[in-house]
Design a protein around this motif. Structure first.
Motif, PDB file in Angstrom:
ATOM      1  N   UNK A  81       0.833  -1.209   0.000  1.00  0.00           N
ATOM      2  CA  UNK A  81       0.000   0.000   0.000  1.00  0.00           C
ATOM      3  C   UNK A  81       0.865   1.257   0.000  1.00  0.00           C
ATOM      4  N   UNK A  82       1.887   1.286   0.850  1.00  0.00           N
ATOM      5  CA  UNK A  82       2.742   2.479   0.917  1.00  0.00           C
ATOM      6  C   UNK A  82       3.556   2.657  -0.365  1.00  0.00           C
ATOM      7  N   UNK A  83       3.847   1.554  -1.067  1.00  0.00           N
ATOM      8  CA  UNK A  83       4.517   1.677  -2.367  1.00  0.00           C
ATOM      9  C   UNK A  83       3.626   2.435  -3.349  1.00  0.00           C
ATOM     10  N   UNK A  84       2.339   2.107  -3.355  1.00  0.00           N
ATOM     11  CA  UNK A  84       1.398   2.801  -4.231  1.00  0.00           C
ATOM     12  C   UNK A  84       1.259   4.270  -3.869  1.00  0.00           C
ATOM     13  N   UNK A  85       1.202   4.551  -2.572  1.00  0.00           N
ATOM     14  CA  UNK A  85       1.101   5.941  -2.105  1.00  0.00           C
ATOM     15  C   UNK A  85       2.324   6.746  -2.543  1.00  0.00           C
ATOM     16  N   UNK A  86       3.496   6.114  -2.413  1.00  0.00           N
ATOM     17  CA  UNK A  86       4.739   6.778  -2.794  1.00  0.00           C
ATOM     18  C   UNK A  86       4.802   7.006  -4.308  1.00  0.00           C
ATOM     19  N   UNK A  87       4.320   6.030  -5.080  1.00  0.00           N
ATOM     20  CA  UNK A  87       4.314   6.159  -6.537  1.00  0.00           C
ATOM     21  C   UNK A  87       3.401   7.302  -6.977  1.00  0.00           C
TER      22      UNK A  87
END
Length: 425
Positions: free
Chosen positions: A199-205
């Motif tokens: 989830x945090x990878x998507x937020x960062x992207x």
């Protein structure tokens, strides 16, 4: 929206981790998404949590997207796993996708007005490998990727390690969030606590690609008695939502057998009762925990949701009959009730010809599969753990016609909770 959804989910124990600032965002209508990879042809009881959260969002005026991972299912999420997944064929994944889609639509039939069902294969199959590693991969360092718990645990495992295929999973899930953010104005992703890194990878992207703020939160995982999460591709027994994989009777009994320690947590998680009503139910339960009031209430509510009210009522009636200590109750059962018991608990057919030839109890216990061997059945018999038609049996004997209920049934019981019925025809 009368109250903050985060407050509502928090007192129910449905939030594990959350991104800062999410409370302010959710004061206004927000589009959120949850995802399911089709690694099996059925969801399980752990899958109910994101659907329950989705319904809470619906009730408070938010819009929901349900994503089935037709593409990510090809790869397999490494989160919470100790070894590489077995890859599924496109044919199986397609079959699983349709099956899960139908389950979700059935479970959400009263809340579908603001729910959109999507498949990430529809957009990911159009992106080439070179495009992906150039346009998406450039935003993340290898250092960032291996810092994720799901990768870190596996990368330090010399025996199993992690394949590049699974290593890339987090980027693809992150891309899903970016796509939904751009195409559907989706600002929130939810998932189990093992999904926090994805989830945090998507937020960062989204932040790096668009400069926009996105949000996420996770809910606690529901685990089996051995501490392993319920999962579609986990080894060992799951409690499935498909009645052909887990019978409605067994599904109901799972909730009945939840410990008093856990039931007060589960009644908050798995029902939509208000806080005031749940507090009242807990007080009533604590007055006499042996009656398992909360367990029965939860078992009825959730079985009714998953399998329908008609089946739920049948299961409650069957449970009452099986656990009634008076054996006389069996003599007054009609054919319809006996058929219902036969259809909902483990069973087998024994030919009338074989019964007429004569069969001993231990042979029947072995033949039915209720016990793996005659020696195992014999030990249970000596331990006073075998009942036939609710009567305690202390020695092996030849079955007679007077042991048959309703002219064609024999009810076997091992201990207090395990039942098996035999039809003679």
């Amino acid at each position: 929206m009368q109250k903050n959804i985060i407050d509502e989910l928090s007192w129910r124990g449905l939030i594990k981790n959350k991104v800062s600032g999410i409370e302010n965002q959710l004061k206004k209508p927000t589009t959120m998404y949850i995802g399911f990879d089709p690694t099996s042809d059925s969801l399980h009881l752990g899958s109910l949590l994101p659907l329950i959260i989705l319904i809470h969002f619906q009730k408070m005026g938010h819009k929901s997207l349900v994503l089935i991972g037709g593409a990510t299912g090809f790869i397999g999420d490494p989160s919470g796993r100790k070894d590489n997944r077995i890859f599924l064929s496109q044919e199986i994944l397609q079959k699983n996708t349709e099956s899960i889609k139908n389950q979700i639509l059935r479970l959400l039939k009263f809340h579908s007005e603001k729910i959109e069902l999507l498949n990430n294969l529809d957009w990911i199959q159009n992106v080439s490998f070179l495009e992906f590693i150039r346009d998406i991969g450039k935003y993340f360092t290898v250092n960032y990727m291996i810092s994720k718990d799901s990768v870190k645990k596996r990368i330090n495992d010399e025996k199993n390690g992690i394949s590049f295929t699974e290593f890339s999973y987090s980027l693809i899930q992150g891309y899903d969030f970016l796509y939904l953010n751009q195409m559907k104005n989706c600002l929130l992703q939810i998932g189990g606590s093992d999904q926090w890194g994805n989830i945090t990878t998507g937020i960062e992207l989204i932040r790096k690609r668009t400069g926009k703020k996105a949000y996420g939160f996770t809910f606690p995982l529901i685990t089996k008695s051995n501490g392993i999460k319920f999962g579609k591709s986990e080894k060992g027994e799951n409690i499935w939502l498909d009645k052909n994989k887990t019978s409605p009777y067994k599904f109901y009994q799972f909730w009945i057998n939840i410990s008093d320690f856990e039931i007060e947590k589960y009644i908050k998680i798995y029902t939509f009762f208000s806080k005031e009503k749940i507090d009242q139910l807990i007080i009533q339960h604590r007055k006499n925990p042996n009656k398992r009031f909360l367990q029965k209430k939860l078992a009825h509510e959730i079985t009714k949701w998953v399998h329908g009210n008609e089946i739920s009522e049948k299961i409650i009636k069957i449970t009452h009959i099986l656990f009634d200590k008076k054996n006389e109750i069996l003599q007054f059962l009609n054919e319809e009730t006996l058929i219902s018991i036969y259809n909902h608990i483990p069973h087998m057919v024994l030919s009338y010809e074989e019964f007429e030839k004569g069969i001993f109890l231990l042979d029947l216990l072995k033949k039915s599969g209720f016990f793996y061997s005659k020696s195992e059945a014999s030990r249970a018999l000596k331990a006073n753990s075998i009942y036939l038609n609710k009567i305690l049996i202390k020695e092996n004997f030849l079955l007679q016609k007077n042991n048959i209920i309703g002219k064609k049934y024999i009810l076997l019981q091992f201990g207090k909770k395990e039942f098996f019925i035999i039809k003679i025809e």
